[in-house]
Design an enzyme around this catalytic site. Sequence first.
Site, PDB file in Angstrom:
ATOM      1  N   ILE A  54       0.806  -1.497  -0.561  1.00  0.00           N
ATOM      2  CA  ILE A  54      -0.050  -0.228   0.171  1.00  0.00           C
ATOM      3  C   ILE A  54       0.882   1.283   0.516  1.00  0.00           C
ATOM      4  O   ILE A  54       0.391   2.739  -0.671  1.00  0.00           O
ATOM      5  CB  ILE A  54      -0.528  -0.042   1.336  1.00  0.00           C
ATOM      6  CG1 ILE A  54      -1.918   1.066   1.277  1.00  0.00           C
ATOM      7  CG2 ILE A  54       0.014   0.172   3.162  1.00  0.00           C
ATOM      8  CD1 ILE A  54      -3.214   0.902  -0.099  1.00  0.00           C
ATOM      9  N   GLY A 107      -5.811  -7.220   1.699  1.00  0.00           N
ATOM     10  CA  GLY A 107      -6.020  -5.813   2.671  1.00  0.00           C
ATOM     11  C   GLY A 107      -4.997  -4.852   2.143  1.00  0.00           C
ATOM     12  O   GLY A 107      -4.590  -4.829   1.928  1.00  0.00           O
ATOM     13  N   GLU A 108      -5.000  -4.091   3.435  1.00  0.00           N
ATOM     14  CA  GLU A 108      -3.984  -2.614   3.669  1.00  0.00           C
ATOM     15  C   GLU A 108      -4.921  -1.618   2.684  1.00  0.00           C
ATOM     16  O   GLU A 108      -4.573  -0.389   2.652  1.00  0.00           O
ATOM     17  CB  GLU A 108      -2.126  -2.730   2.941  1.00  0.00           C
ATOM     18  CG  GLU A 108      -2.323  -3.831   3.588  1.00  0.00           C
ATOM     19  CD  GLU A 108      -0.547  -4.282   3.377  1.00  0.00           C
ATOM     20  OE1 GLU A 108      -0.178  -3.505   2.309  1.00  0.00           O
ATOM     21  OE2 GLU A 108       0.354  -4.771   3.735  1.00  0.00           O
ATOM     22  N   GLY A 109      -6.007  -1.695   1.895  1.00  0.00           N
ATOM     23  CA  GLY A 109      -6.406  -1.093   0.758  1.00  0.00           C
ATOM     24  C   GLY A 109      -5.996  -0.878  -0.319  1.00  0.00           C
ATOM     25  O   GLY A 109      -6.056   0.086  -0.705  1.00  0.00           O
ATOM     26  N   SER A 110      -5.166  -1.978  -0.311  1.00  0.00           N
ATOM     27  CA  SER A 110      -4.644  -2.745  -2.021  1.00  0.00           C
ATOM     28  C   SER A 110      -5.514  -1.592  -2.490  1.00  0.00           C
ATOM     29  O   SER A 110      -5.028  -1.733  -4.041  1.00  0.00           O
ATOM     30  CB  SER A 110      -4.163  -3.264  -2.069  1.00  0.00           C
ATOM     31  OG  SER A 110      -4.704  -5.067  -1.549  1.00  0.00           O
TER      32      SER A 110
END
Length: 344
Positions: free
Chosen positions: A94, A312-315
């Site tokens: 990210i 996840g992580e907003g990727s």
Amino acid sequence: MPLNFAISPLNSTLRSALQAKIDQKTKPRGSLGQLESLALHVGLCQNSLTPSLNKPCMLIFAGDHGIVEAGVSAYPQTVTAQMVANFLTGGAAISVLTRQHDIELLIVDAGVNADLNSHTKLIDAKIGKGTQNFLTQPAMTAEECAKALQAGADQVLRQHQSGCNCIGFGEMGIGNTSSAAVMMHRLTGLSLVRCVGRGTGLNNGQLQHKVIVLQRALNKHKDVTEPLDVLATFGGFEIAMMVGAYLKAAELGMLILVDGFIAGTALLVASKLYPHVLDYCVFSHISSEQGHQALLNQFNAKPLLNLELRLGEGSGIALAYPLLQSAVAFLNEMATFAEAGVDH
């Protein structure tokens, strides 16, 4: 835990004008496909015929989960703090993707089970050093949950006041797919096995163990059904902060980019409390985590991308953001038939 958000439905009075503007561009009607729908949605969210994306921001909420003690994750809890450090030094996926697309990245310590070193990109909003093990007791108290909701809302307000009108939420927390799965099950009525996935990469035996553990936890808390109670009993501090963040962003009329399974489960809680929060959401992608498609179905959502992500992580948000830029750009900059002197 009284909540007080004033989330208005989208003002649809501009819909016909926006659609007419889109249809008058130098192209066959509908030929830009989903990009046209996206432009219309952004215009409606901003109540503008000339929408803009200002100071886009990604907030990653990080927190640890007591349920990890029950062996539901392939990774130890220490990885949460280690990954936060990786975010801050710019080495995570990210970090790379937000840097590529000029999206501000901030990390919020919602409840990491470690003492983190200060950093200009790290926001200390720690509720506690991880939640309790919901196999034996509620993950957090009602007071802790309320504090986390408010902290998430406060972070969004701060970004809005700095000029941000487009925001996304990511997460980091070993064990949080377990929290998300039981919350999804309890709030949707879908079978647990449909909601539980491999998370960070469980093998078949580990996955079976995870299902057994989570079913035991559900049996222990069988009377917990209301959204905020479900959040406090099974959630994580980072998930609770995301719920508050979604609600505040919608109240402020911000465009909200939604990531994957964990972020989607936080949105599920938010939408059970305030259904109109969904009006302001753009769903970036469908992940390969078991349960995400069923979760998207709950929202009647059409995600922009399908890249088989499960990080996840907003990727997914960072990867989808350029599509938003393109939608806004064609709406604002593409010539009309009249302007270009093109017959139609």
